[in-house]
Design an enzyme around this catalytic site. Structure first.
Site, short mmCIF file in Angstrom:
data_model
loop_
_atom_site.label_atom_id
_atom_site.label_comp_id
_atom_site.label_asym_id
_atom_site.label_seq_id
_atom_site.Cartn_x
_atom_site.Cartn_y
_atom_site.Cartn_z
N ASN A 100 1.09 -2.64 6.38
CA ASN A 100 1.57 -3.86 5.76
C ASN A 100 1.05 -4.01 4.33
O ASN A 100 1.76 -3.75 3.37
CB ASN A 100 1.18 -5.06 6.63
CG ASN A 100 1.95 -6.31 6.25
OD1 ASN A 100 2.44 -6.42 5.14
ND2 ASN A 100 2.06 -7.24 7.17
N ASP A 101 -0.22 -4.36 4.22
CA ASP A 101 -0.76 -4.65 2.88
C ASP A 101 -0.68 -3.45 1.94
O ASP A 101 -0.52 -3.63 0.73
CB ASP A 101 -2.22 -5.10 3.01
CG ASP A 101 -2.34 -6.35 3.86
OD1 ASP A 101 -1.44 -7.20 3.76
OD2 ASP A 101 -3.31 -6.46 4.62
N VAL A 102 -0.77 -2.23 2.50
CA VAL A 102 -0.82 -1.05 1.64
C VAL A 102 0.54 -0.70 1.04
O VAL A 102 0.64 0.20 0.21
CB VAL A 102 -1.37 0.18 2.38
CG1 VAL A 102 -2.79 -0.07 2.84
CG2 VAL A 102 -0.49 0.56 3.55
N VAL A 103 1.61 -1.40 1.46
CA VAL A 103 2.92 -1.17 0.85
C VAL A 103 3.46 -2.45 0.21
O VAL A 103 4.64 -2.54 -0.09
CB VAL A 103 3.96 -0.64 1.88
CG1 VAL A 103 3.62 0.78 2.28
CG2 VAL A 103 4.03 -1.54 3.10
N ALA A 151 -4.73 -8.69 5.62
CA ALA A 151 -5.29 -9.50 4.55
C ALA A 151 -4.74 -10.92 4.59
O ALA A 151 -5.12 -11.77 3.79
CB ALA A 151 -5.01 -8.87 3.19
#
Lengths: 113, 484
Positions: free
Chosen positions: B404-407, B445
């Site tokens: 999720n957060d990494v993209v 996050a």
């Protein structure tokens, strides 16, 4: 001859400095895929504290010293045994990755490494 | 030569060998090709060091001699008990729960260093001011590492779900830290002939330990779950340092060297991890973003466009190239094996497939690589962020599973986003993007993902395991239809 080890003053600082430098250089340039296994591996290495715990416990002469020595060895042994198994399990998986042609993990392009 | 002297000679020589084996083992562990043997090398060093330590029985002081049998039994019991329990736990723990397990073992190491210090302090054995100060500093770091690691474990295990924050927390923590320092200084004063009639020295020592333990808890509580890997790495380095310092007090160079090597290596690892998240270490500890509640998820442009798993699978089957971005959600669903089965299907129909790994994918840097390796994905299909990010623009489909957060492209564009500036995988630049997700929730996050609202993104809702099962069936169905 006396084989007891005496480390005083600057000698200790030198040991610390060189060891810190060694640690820094040894880990420098490690690829990201190994961050977790290495954290776990270095976690295992500080399990050497168990040796200090054994020294403290074997030289204990009061109940308090025995109690804390016991706790030190108990926790230290946990650090060693757990750190070793976990790191070993993680790294064992990299065998197939490093040599895909020999492992059970057959890629469709086994020669393309 | 006397018997105690022979014992010391053997211990000294063996510890020297152990120190060498630790460093050599760590060196081997820092390359994937030699890594598996590295832990065996270090393990051998540990084994000989522990065995040699039994020779200490030949050199115990006069005061401890009457207790020798009891102490030896206690020692054996502690080794078997502590080692046995940790060994069993380490064998059973699933790979997904590895980070919190490392946190536990790490806390144990810190606790051991603190306990040694406690035994030395209460026995009044630390001779001189230098040794006393070093013991106290080691004890403090060990205690912080112990209690902090336990909190980190609780957060990753999701026993503690919300970061605990309150007004004046920073000042509160600072006061605890200062109190610990002051009490430590007071102990030095007491050792130099100072006196205090209210409490005994032993009581003051206990209060010192209590303060240090409390600080570890207070320092870790406000930090969000997403930052825990960095925190664990900090405590790993801290434990190493504590062990090194106690090694000085015990005049044991093996402890000094091993502890300090880990202290430095752990510090470097911490910096590397923090850099991968584009944050400084002080930022992680003091700004408390991970898991923060962010109000800005109300105004996302575009809409969420769900599609069926089968449709996505067929689209990928006819694509030329697919990049898969796996995340913790994949691991939590234990679907790595199924994913690799699906990938093999795609490959056999001529699709080029790669895995793109973000440095902090999973709950700890490098954890995703381990999880994919466990499923048998070959090394050459797994590509790291810097090496693959330019390839997204020329890729037909990006399949995001449980990440999720990494993209989240907000990291690139939205200055108000708490993850602004974090390097991300350019999933949004692929021609098409499918995101497999359990529900409409937010990432670790705690923020909304702008990628999900992009025009070329479709959502595939469902458990990763179920979705991949449907995808495999859909592609199988295609093959059958073609054969008929």
């Amino acid at each position: 001859m006396d084989f007891a080890i005496h480390i005083t003053g600057f000698v200790a600082v030198y040991i610390f400095m060189l060891a810190a430098f060694a640690g820094w250089v040894i880990i420098g340039g490690v690829p990201a895929i190994l961050h977790t296994p290495l954290m776990s591996g270095s976690n295992f290495v500080h399990g050497i504290v168990v040796v200090g715990g054994m020294f403290a416990l074997l030289n204990a002469s009061t109940i308090q010293e025995q109690a804390f020595g016991f706790v030190a060895v108990l926790l230290g042994a946990g650090n060693v045994a757990g750190g070793y198994t976990v790191t070993n399990r993680m790294l064992a998986m990299f065998k197939t990755s490093a040599h895909p042609a020999h492992g059970h993990a057959k890629s469709k392009h086994p020669k393309s490494v | 030569m006397t018997l105690p002297n022979i014992a010391l000679l053997i211990i000294g020589a063996v510890d020297l060998v152990a120190a060498f084996l630790f460093m050599y083992g760590l060196k081997r562990m820092s390359s994937p090709v030699t890594a598996p043997s590295g832990i065996h090398v270090a393990g051998l060093g540990m084994l000989v060091a522990v065995l040699a330590s039994f020779l200490y029985v030949l050199d115990v002081g006069a005061a401890a001699r009457p207790f020798l049998m009891v102490n030896m039994s206690l020692c054996g019991l502690a080794l078997v008990l502590g080692g046995g329990v940790a060994w069993m736990a380490g064998r059973k723990v699933p790979m997904t729960a590895m980070p919190q397990m490392v946190a536990l073992y790490n806390g144990a190491g810190g606790g051991a260093a603190a306990a040694i210090a406690a035994a030395e302090l209460l026995g009044g054995k630390a001779p001189g001011v230098t040794a006393l100060v070093v013991t106290l500093v080691g004890a403090m770091i060990g205690c912080i590492s112990l209690s902090g690691s336990l909190i980190a474990w609780a957060k990753l295990q999701e026993v503690l779900k919300e970061p605990l924050r309150f007004a004046g927390q920073f000042t509160f923590n600072l006061l605890i830290l200062l109190a610990t320092f002051v009490i430590g200084a007071f102990l030095v004063y007491l050792s130099q002939g100072g006196s205090w009639k209210v409490l005994t020295t032993d009581d003051v020592i206990y209060i010192f330990f209590a303060c240090a333990l409390l600080y570890g808890i207070a320092m870790t509580l406000p930090i969000g779950g997403a930052d825990m890997p960095v925190v664990i790495s900090i405590y790993n380095a801290a434990t190493g340092l504590a062990v090194g310092l106690e090694g000085f007090v015990l005049a044991n160079p093996a402890l000094m060297i091993a502890g300090m090597v880990v202290g430095a290596a752990g510090t470097l690892l911490t910096l590397l991890m923090a850099r991968a998240m584009n944050r400084s270490v002080s930022n992680v500890i003091f700004t408390n973003f991970g898991g923060a509640k962010v109000k800005s998820h109300g105004h996302m442009k575009g809409s969420l466009k769900p599609v069926a798993a089968a449709d996505a699978a067929i689209f990928m089957h006819y694509a030329k190239s697919v990049i898969i971005v796996p995340g913790y959600g994949l691991a939590a669903a234990q679907a790595q094996q199924k994913l690799f089965d699906f990938v093999k299907q795609l490959q056999s129909s001529g699709v080029s497939v790669k895995f793109a790994i973000h440095p902090v994918a999973g709950r700890m840097p490098g954890q995703m690589d381990v999880l994919l390796a466990e499923a048998g994905v070959p090394y050459d299909m797994i590509v790291q962020l810097d090496d693959i990010n330019d390839a997204f623009a020329t890729t037909d489909v990006c399949l995001v599973i449980g990440a999720n957060d990494v993209v989240n492209p907000a990291a690139r564009t939205d200055k108000s986003s708490p993850i602004f500036g974090m390097p991300i995988l350019n999933a949004d630049r692929a021609k098409h993007c499918y995101c497999v997700k359990r529900g409409q929730g937010k990432g670790y996050a705690g923020i909304m993902n702008a990628l999900f609202f992009e025009d070329n993104t479709n959502m595939v809702y469902g458990d990763a395991n179920v979705v991949l099962g449907e995808m495999i069936e859909a592609v199988k169905g295609l093959g059958k239809a073609a054969a008929e």
